[in-house]
Design a protein around this motif. Structure first.
Motif, PDB file in Angstrom:
ATOM      1  N   GLN A 137       3.708  82.415  38.547  1.00 29.56           N
ATOM      2  CA  GLN A 137       2.316  82.200  38.156  1.00 29.56           C
ATOM      3  C   GLN A 137       2.254  81.252  36.981  1.00 29.56           C
ATOM      4  O   GLN A 137       3.267  80.881  36.422  1.00 29.56           O
ATOM      5  N   THR A 164       7.073  75.198  46.341  1.00 24.98           N
ATOM      6  CA  THR A 164       6.978  74.091  47.279  1.00 24.98           C
ATOM      7  C   THR A 164       5.592  73.478  47.189  1.00 24.98           C
ATOM      8  O   THR A 164       4.590  74.180  47.336  1.00 24.98           O
ATOM      9  N   LEU A 177       2.025  83.610  43.206  1.00 25.88           N
ATOM     10  CA  LEU A 177       2.408  85.012  43.425  1.00 25.88           C
ATOM     11  C   LEU A 177       3.000  85.233  44.810  1.00 25.88           C
ATOM     12  O   LEU A 177       2.658  86.165  45.518  1.00 25.88           O
ATOM     13  N   GLU A 198       8.755  83.610  48.291  1.00 22.99           N
ATOM     14  CA  GLU A 198       8.350  84.939  48.752  1.00 22.99           C
ATOM     15  C   GLU A 198       8.914  86.027  47.853  1.00 22.99           C
ATOM     16  O   GLU A 198      10.061  85.963  47.430  1.00 22.99           O
ATOM     17  N   THR A 206       3.022  70.780  48.817  1.00 27.71           N
ATOM     18  CA  THR A 206       2.830  70.030  50.041  1.00 27.71           C
ATOM     19  C   THR A 206       1.529  69.251  49.934  1.00 27.71           C
ATOM     20  O   THR A 206       0.506  69.800  49.525  1.00 27.71           O
ATOM     21  N   GLU A 233       0.855  81.021  49.507  1.00 25.96           N
ATOM     22  CA  GLU A 233       0.514  79.614  49.418  1.00 25.96           C
ATOM     23  C   GLU A 233      -0.934  79.478  48.995  1.00 25.96           C
ATOM     24  O   GLU A 233      -1.816  80.135  49.533  1.00 25.96           O
ATOM     25  N   ARG A 266       3.160  76.597  47.296  1.00 24.87           N
ATOM     26  CA  ARG A 266       3.683  77.850  47.850  1.00 24.87           C
ATOM     27  C   ARG A 266       4.755  78.410  46.927  1.00 24.87           C
ATOM     28  O   ARG A 266       5.709  77.716  46.602  1.00 24.87           O
ATOM     29  N   ASP A 270      -1.758  80.291  40.486  1.00 24.37           N
ATOM     30  CA  ASP A 270      -0.915  81.490  40.444  1.00 24.37           C
ATOM     31  C   ASP A 270      -0.491  81.835  41.860  1.00 24.37           C
ATOM     32  O   ASP A 270      -1.166  82.601  42.537  1.00 24.37           O
TER      33      ASP A 270
END
Lengths: 319, 678
Positions: A118, A88, A140, A113, A90, A143, A110, A138
């Motif tokens: 990366q 994502t 990971l 989860e 933003t 965010e 982001r 990256d």
């Protein structure tokens, strides 16, 4: 309109439909593109060579390796795609800069989860830079905010073209990418030039030389700063006492320093605006109170950086 | 040196961890090739690896172009000096390894590193041309995981140096590739070789040779290497029928028996080219035909690379196939030396009547002996001939009786012979193995005017699963064929007289007393056959290896066609393969895609998810959001229409806007969630 331009316009329209501009964009199958990289094609070529070795040597395991490479190629396709899907982006704040500088756009990236995404590259491609000037992120699974810079060539509102986001992670055999429009824009102030600070209301032919001796405006002396203009130095005092002093003038009501577009030096509008902008920046760093007259509009006298920014905004949008 | 690119963009640097992994991979994939490489190339490779490692420790400096060019020239010179050529498989492998190591030395950019990885795949394959055993396959898989991992490592950020996560990713991707790999392996239509390639050099391999000097077969008896496996359909020959013919030796020069070069044949007036009838021409000499009484075995052989053209056949060969021919002395010969695993199907057995009429030239060759020497043996032959007259069987019985009941011994450690070797063996030392006995008997027969020749091949083999006979190098054997008027060639094995258990139970049992079985090969599991757990492990492993050979290594265009003919009878197997290939590749792609995209749980960003939930709730309360309505307008409308919901709407909207437009404060997401769920 040339054919190429028509094509570009059509492409833009199509992209706008497919990935509509938004402050926050989550990449999904609709917005992602993927193709093999040069390395990917070379990898396939090696697989073909290994296949030929298998054919000519009747070597079963060479066939195995060749097919393994093809299968890995397929896995790389999905893994590369997945490395970008779900990210994502933003839009965050964007910094104003002067024309000719790099405008920094803050973008939050982001990752999904629990995923190890990366090697995400974000930016506006510039082929003269390493990595085409893209910034590596990256995420990971978290965010991460990054600043992506875009060259600001002209004053006024800068709405950069679509942002490129791409990845070749994990194997470098495929490149997944997308063009997103985060609806970001920033105001680009006129470019800077080296100027000498004006210190009074008057302007002569050369724009900065005349310093009136009127005692009303004179506020006193202060020590010379390296940034001070030579025009402010009281040469008489220097001749008398070897002290390098600067004459300070108080901007009294009604007699504040006014920067005036009509009186600004410069051959054309851009040069004039640039001169004014440079003055605003210098004045903003000092304690001077000044106002700006710009055609029909006037910005009331003020002081400090935020006042300077207000003036610069007005200069940026003047036409 | 190997392709430079001049580009305005600066090259991407390779991280230290990735460079290190590339060094490891180089060593790993080159390791199987080490026995083939000239020492100079090994030294060069070691030098470059050490240099690279030094560079990795930030010491030393990159080699300049002069040094690099010098190294390239040195490598080429060493290869040409060692092999005499740059072509050929071994020389090619050495060139490849040199190029690979030198490229490692000059590696700078990620592009170079990728090239190195790809070269790694290729070098790994080169190793496969020399061995495809199960351990080699496991090793290959390890190399592949390493290669994939270092491709991953190359694309990681330089701050990450942990090895395990990268290895894990490499492993996972390797595993994910395996299903499609297996499918492609089975389904991609195999094609016959497209052009001739240099093959591995097997000339130094232990195996049968075309001459028999004392000691040759004894040397083979020290090797437990597999010679071939035969899988029988139907009847299995009993141990004393397992005579695999490979070489026939017609000539004797007083010291050694040999097959005869072209010159030897020309000197007695025979065109050597006419001694073989290649597929598909039929032999121009009479071939005995099968009748109901003849026992014929049906079997497939997988022959290990031998570097020789001989294809062992049970008994005498009468038929042939593509790429092979039948010789005048009833053997099967491949057109080229067998340098790769070779599979062939044969039908042969105990036919009778080979050369009922013996051509004059063949009779002459089969009676050939040096003009003089071995006078005591010649005298014995004359004496026996007088005793038995034309009774050839009686003559032979007499000799075998002599071997059986006089003080003759079967031994792998015979005393050295010189001078009149046959005399010395027959009358003085009386110790020898098959070659001595076969040579002596043939000499005796020829001296008595009976056409005879020495045949070398394999005798015996280990029966497994009731249908596979596994023959090893130590099963190499030599025996005799003699000719009887009106009957033709007949086999006689003098070793059976002196050591019957060599024929019945194999070499190990024949030399059990002596303890000379596989003396030199102390690690060979065959040597410990009598330890039961070692033996059962060995048998299991051999079985696995056999299945591996049959199912995987011998899977070529023919076995593929057979398999799919059996599965889809009556259909064109190429069409079936293409169809299955397309279907299964699509299936794999779809399954992978579904597994990865997980369309059943499309996830939105949490902010968006909560806001949508809020909109849904409002809609249920009668104020649905209009299409295109901004969040702020929507909130204002809610406030206007339903003031009691206004507070919540305002809260939710302000958090939402803060989150989306990037002015969020910590905990905003939680606050949004709580505000929505009120």
């Amino acid at each position: 309109m040339s054919v190429i331009k028509q094509q570009q316009a059509r492409w833009k329209k199509w992209l706008n439909r497919r990935i509509p501009p938004a402050r926050s964009v989550t990449l999904n199958q609709k917005s992602l593109f993927i193709l093999p990289t040069k390395a990917g094609y070379s990898f396939l070529l090696v697989a073909v060579l290994v296949f030929l070795a298998g054919v000519n040597y009747r070597n079963s395991l060479s066939f195995g390796v060749s097919f393994f490479m093809v299968a890995l190629f397929q896995v790389a396709l999905w893994q590369t795609w997945r490395n970008l899907a779900g990210i994502t982006l933003t839009a965050r704040k964007a910094d104003s800069v002067h024309a000719g500088q790099l405008a920094g756009f803050h973008i939050a990236c982001r990752g999904e989860e629990g995923r190890q995404q990366q090697g995400v590259m974000i930016g506006w491609p510039d082929t003269t830079q390493p990595d085409e000037g893209l910034v590596r992120v990256d995420p990971l699974g978290e965010e991460i905010e990054t600043t992506v810079s875009c060259p600001a060539s002209k004053r006024g509102w800068l709405s950069p073209s679509r942002l490129r986001i791409e990845t070749i992670y994990p194997l470098g055999l495929f490149r997944a990418w997308s063009w997103v429009d985060l609806d970001q824009r920033t105001l680009v102030w006129p470019g800077l030039q080296t100027v000498e600070t004006v210190a009074s209301t008057g302007f002569g032919e050369e724009g900065h030389r005349i310093v009136p001796d009127g005692m009303d405006d004179f506020a006193g002396f202060r020590a010379f700063n390296p940034t001070d203009s030579a025009a402010q130095v009281d040469w008489k005092v220097l001749a008398r006492s070897d002290e390098l002093l600067v004459r300070q003038f108080h901007g009294l009501a009604g007699e504040d320093l006014w920067l005036n577009y009509d009186e600004a030096p410069g051959r054309d509008m851009e040069e004039k605006l640039s001169w004014l902008a440079s003055q605003c920046v210098q004045l903003g760093n000092g304690t001077q109170i000044w106002g700006l007259r710009l055609g029909g509009q006037a910005i009331e006298p003020g002081q400090g950086t935020s006042h300077a920014h207000r003036c610069l905004d007005a200069l940026a949008l003047y036409h | 040196m190997f392709g430079k690119k001049n580009n305005t963009t600066p090259p991407k640097a390779v991280t230290r961890a990735a460079s290190f992994s590339l060094v490891i991979i180089l060593v790993m994939v080159s390791l199987p090739l080490v026995p083939l490489l000239p020492p100079g190339i090994l030294a060069l490779a070691a030098l470059t690896v050490i240099w690279r490692l030094t560079l990795l420790r930030s010491r030393g400096s990159n080699p300049g172009w002069i040094i690099r060019t010098a190294l390239v020239i040195a490598a080429l010179v060493m290869i040409v000096m060692h092999y005499g050529t740059l072509l050929g498989l071994e020389a090619g492998a050495a060139t490849l390894v040199s190029a690979y190591t030198l490229k490692l030395l000059e590696m700078r950019s990620r592009r170079d590193a990728l090239l190195l990885c790809f070269l790694g795949f290729f070098v790994a394959v080169t190793g496969l041309l020399f061995s495809q055993s199960i351990p080699m396959t496991i090793y290959l898989l390890t190399c592949l995981v390493m290669l994939v991992s270092s491709l991953v490592g190359l694309h990681q950020s330089s701050e990450k140096t942990a090895v395990l996560p990268v290895l894990k990713t490499g492993m996972v991707m390797t595993l994910q590739s395996l299903p499609l790999m297996v499918l492609l392996f089975v389904l991609v239509p195999r094609i016959p070789p497209l052009w001739v390639v240099p093959l591995p050099d097997n000339s130094a391999k232990t195996g049968l040779s075309d001459e028999m000097a004392p000691g040759d077969i004894a040397r083979l008896s020290q090797s437990a290497e597999l010679a071939f496996r035969a899988t029988f359909t139907g009847a299995i020959p009993s141990p004393d029928e397992r005579y695999w013919r490979a070489v026939v030796m017609h000539f004797f020069d007083g010291r050694r028996w040999f097959q005869g070069e072209s010159d030897d044949w020309i000197s007695i007036g025979v065109d050597p080219n006419k001694l073989v009838s290649w597929y598909p021409t039929d032999p121009y000499w009479p071939v005995p035909s099968e009748d109901e009484e003849s026992v014929v075995y049906d079997y497939d052989i997988i022959l290990e690379p031998s570097g020789r053209p001989w294809l062992p056949v049970l008994g005498s060969a009468t038929e042939t196939f593509e790429g092979a021919g039948v010789t005048r002395d009833w053997r099967l010969l491949a057109k080229d030396n067998v340098d790769l695993l070779k599979q062939y199907h044969m039908r042969s057995g105990q036919l009778e009547g080979f050369d009922r009429e013996l051509p004059y030239w063949l009779k002459k060759v089969s009676l050939q002996l040096p003009k003089n020497g071995n006078e005591r043996t010649r005298a014995l032959a004359q004496e026996l001939k007088q005793r038995h007259g034309d009774n050839v069987s009686g003559f032979i019985e007499d000799v075998l009786y002599r071997f059986r009941f006089q003080q003759y011994y079967y031994t792998l450690r015979p005393p050295l012979l010189d001078g009149n070797r046959i005399d010395r063996f027959l009358f003085d030392t009386k110790r020898g193995f098959c070659a001595h006995y076969a040579g002596a008997l043939t000499f005796l027969l020829r001296a008595a005017g009976i056409p005879a020749r020495v045949v070398a091949g394999y005798q015996g083999g280990e029966l497994k699963d009731g249908k596979i006979i596994q023959v090893r190098q130590f099963d190499a054997h030599a025996w005799v064929e003699f000719w009887q008027p009106g009957y033709g060639w007949e086999r006689v094995d003098p070793t059976a007289a002196v050591a019957p258990n060599r024929i019945e139970e194999g070499l190990e049992s024949a030399v059990a007393m002596e303890g000379s079985f596989l003396e030199g090969a102390i690690f060979s599991p065959i040597r410990y056959r009598d330890i039961s757990w070692v033996n059962s492990l060995r048998l299991k492993y051999e079985n696995l290896e056999y299945q591996w050979q049959r199912m995987v290594l011998s899977y070529d265009e023919n076995s593929q066609k057979d398999l799919f003919k059996k599965l889809f009878p009556g259909q064109d197997s190429l069409m079936v393969l293409t169809r299955l290939l397309i279907i299964s590749v699509l299936a794999v792609m779809v399954v992978t895609a579904v597994m990865l995209i997980k369309p059943w749980k499309q996830r939105m960003a949490p902010t968006e998810r909560y806001y949508r939930r809020f909109c849904k709730r409002m809609a249920r309360k009668g104020i649905p959001r209009k299409p295109g309505e901004g969040p702020e307008d929507y909130a204002r409308r809610i406030m206007g229409e339903r003031p009691e919901l206004g507070r919540q709407a305002m809260q939710v909207t302000s958090f939402y806007i803060r989150l989306v437009y990037g002015e969020e404060q910590s905990g905003d997401l939680g606050k949004l969630k709580r505000a929505v769920l009120v």
